[in-house]
Design a protein around this motif. Structure first.
Motif, short mmCIF file in Angstrom:
data_model
loop_
_atom_site.label_atom_id
_atom_site.label_comp_id
_atom_site.label_asym_id
_atom_site.label_seq_id
_atom_site.Cartn_x
_atom_site.Cartn_y
_atom_site.Cartn_z
N ALA A 148 69.69 35.58 18.39
CA ALA A 148 69.95 34.58 19.57
C ALA A 148 70.93 33.20 18.79
CB ALA A 148 68.53 34.02 19.89
N GLY A 149 70.67 32.94 17.68
CA GLY A 149 71.26 32.04 17.00
C GLY A 149 72.78 32.36 16.91
N ARG A 150 73.07 33.64 16.63
CA ARG A 150 74.50 33.96 16.46
C ARG A 150 75.11 33.91 17.72
NH1 ARG A 150 73.00 39.43 12.72
NH2 ARG A 150 72.90 38.24 10.72
N SER A 151 74.34 34.48 18.90
CA SER A 151 74.97 34.67 19.98
C SER A 151 75.22 33.18 20.81
CB SER A 151 73.89 35.16 21.13
OG SER A 151 74.29 35.34 22.47
N TRP A 152 74.38 32.21 20.28
CA TRP A 152 74.47 30.83 20.72
C TRP A 152 75.74 30.18 20.19
CZ3 TRP A 152 74.72 25.75 18.63
CH2 TRP A 152 74.74 24.76 19.72
N TYR A 153 76.19 30.32 18.91
CA TYR A 153 77.43 29.81 18.58
C TYR A 153 78.49 30.75 18.89
CZ TYR A 153 75.19 27.11 14.76
OH TYR A 153 74.30 26.03 14.40
N ARG A 154 78.51 32.04 19.44
CA ARG A 154 79.76 32.88 19.74
C ARG A 154 79.89 32.46 21.20
NH1 ARG A 154 77.07 37.34 17.53
NH2 ARG A 154 76.36 37.89 19.41
N GLY A 155 78.94 31.92 21.90
CA GLY A 155 78.99 31.94 23.36
C GLY A 155 78.87 30.30 23.88
N LEU A 156 77.68 30.22 24.46
CA LEU A 156 77.17 29.03 25.44
C LEU A 156 77.03 27.86 24.45
CD1 LEU A 156 74.84 30.89 27.98
CD2 LEU A 156 76.93 29.97 28.48
N GLY A 157 76.91 28.19 23.32
CA GLY A 157 76.71 26.86 22.51
C GLY A 157 78.04 26.14 22.17
N ARG A 158 79.29 26.75 22.51
CA ARG A 158 80.30 26.52 22.08
C ARG A 158 80.74 24.87 22.72
NH1 ARG A 158 84.62 30.97 23.25
NH2 ARG A 158 83.27 30.97 25.32
N LYS A 159 80.33 24.70 24.01
CA LYS A 159 80.53 23.51 24.81
C LYS A 159 79.90 22.35 23.91
CE LYS A 159 80.86 21.15 29.19
NZ LYS A 159 80.51 21.57 30.61
N GLU A 160 78.60 22.72 23.71
CA GLU A 160 77.80 21.52 23.04
C GLU A 160 78.46 21.33 21.80
OE1 GLU A 160 73.27 20.68 22.22
OE2 GLU A 160 73.74 22.42 23.86
N ILE A 161 78.54 22.12 20.86
CA ILE A 161 79.26 21.91 19.64
C ILE A 161 80.49 21.18 19.66
CG2 ILE A 161 80.37 23.20 17.46
CD1 ILE A 161 78.38 25.61 18.12
N ARG A 162 81.26 21.39 20.52
CA ARG A 162 82.42 20.71 20.57
C ARG A 162 82.22 19.45 21.01
NH1 ARG A 162 85.68 26.18 22.77
NH2 ARG A 162 86.67 26.54 20.62
N ARG A 163 81.44 18.98 21.90
CA ARG A 163 81.02 17.78 22.31
C ARG A 163 80.47 17.09 21.20
NH1 ARG A 163 76.80 16.60 27.24
NH2 ARG A 163 78.68 17.51 28.49
N GLN A 164 79.71 17.40 20.34
CA GLN A 164 79.10 16.76 19.15
C GLN A 164 80.26 16.46 17.99
OE1 GLN A 164 76.10 19.40 18.21
NE2 GLN A 164 74.43 18.59 19.72
N ASN A 165 81.15 17.37 18.03
CA ASN A 165 82.12 17.19 16.81
C ASN A 165 83.59 16.73 17.30
OD1 ASN A 165 80.33 18.42 14.45
ND2 ASN A 165 79.94 19.72 16.11
N LEU A 166 83.83 16.28 18.40
CA LEU A 166 85.13 15.93 18.86
C LEU A 166 85.35 14.51 18.09
CD1 LEU A 166 87.44 15.91 20.77
CD2 LEU A 166 86.00 14.30 22.30
N GLN A 167 84.54 13.80 17.74
CA GLN A 167 85.11 12.61 17.07
C GLN A 167 85.16 12.97 15.50
OE1 GLN A 167 81.73 9.64 16.32
NE2 GLN A 167 83.16 7.97 16.52
N GLY A 168 84.85 14.00 15.07
CA GLY A 168 85.34 14.53 13.83
C GLY A 168 86.73 15.05 13.79
N LEU A 169 87.03 15.66 14.85
CA LEU A 169 88.56 16.30 14.92
C LEU A 169 89.39 15.04 15.06
CD1 LEU A 169 90.32 18.69 15.45
CD2 LEU A 169 89.86 18.35 17.97
#
Length: 215
Positions: free
Chosen positions: A174-195
């Motif tokens: 489930a953790g792997r699947s989250w990072y591969r798919g539906l979690g991407r939007k949330e991760i990108r929102r959290q790390n936009l400032q870092g980019l």
């Protein structure tokens, strides 16, 4: 402006750029490549070495009917792995995960994978609220007790179909699947400032070298 003053400005800019890159480059990688986070099993339930700071949460989860599964690691590139400890409630169809932040703060969240694809996530700390009907529900109830947090999670599961595998292997997948798919939007929102900070740091480096060439 004399040569020493110009050199001082260049050096100060490069130092600033190095600091910005040290703090943010890994976040930029995470923004661009969310699937690069490595999720691996660490220890089965009978070998979990739960930190003292998480012991109370573990006891409360057991009191709610959760069964220990094991621990797993989540490691972004260029960062130390985060060690998470997992439980499952087979009746309610919920995973529970506890871990510590780099500052040592205990954290808990509940996770239910959905069939054929999707997740419901409810965290006991601030987390972005996202809702894609029938597919993805992510939210938080900061500082709530495990019992209250579980009730909130179960309410948010209404109208969806949990997936079937609530084993340790199922939790890791489930953790792997989250990072591969539906979690991407949330991760990108959290790390936009870092980019953005990383782009700024690279621009400082480029301008310093281009400025020296021009002179």
């Amino acid at each position: 402006m004399n040569v020493l003053a110009e050199l001082g400005i260049v050096v100060a800019g490069l130092v600033l750029a190095i600091v910005l890159l040290a703090l943010n480059f890994w976040r930029a990688i995470l923004f661009l490549f969310p699937h690069s986070v490595r999720v691996e099993p660490e220890a089965p339930a009978d070998q979990m070495d739960i930190p003292l700071e998480l012991a109370q949460l573990a006891i409360q989860l057991q009191g709610l009917g959760f069964v220990a599964l094991g621990s797993h690691e989540e490691k972004p590139r260029l960062r130390k792995a985060t060690l998470s400890y997992d439980w499952a409630h087979p009746v309610e169809r919920v995973f529970a995960t506890i871990y510590q932040t780099p500052d040592g703060e205990p954290r808990l969240y509940f996770l239910t994978p959905l069939a054929p694809e999707g997740f419901v996530i409810t965290a006991g700390y601030r987390r972005p609220a996202l809702d894609v009907p029938g597919v993805y529900r992510s939210g938080s109830l900061a500082d709530a007790s495990p019992e209250r947090l579980l009730r909130a999670h179960l309410r948010r599961m209404e109208g969806v179909t949990p997936a079937g595998d609530f084993s340790w292997e199922g939790r890791v997948e489930a953790g792997r699947s989250w990072y591969r798919g539906l979690g991407r939007k949330e991760i990108r929102r959290q790390n936009l400032q870092g980019l953005l900070w990383t782009v700024m740091a690279l621009a400082i480096v480029a301008s310093a070298f281009l400025g020296r060439r021009a002179s």
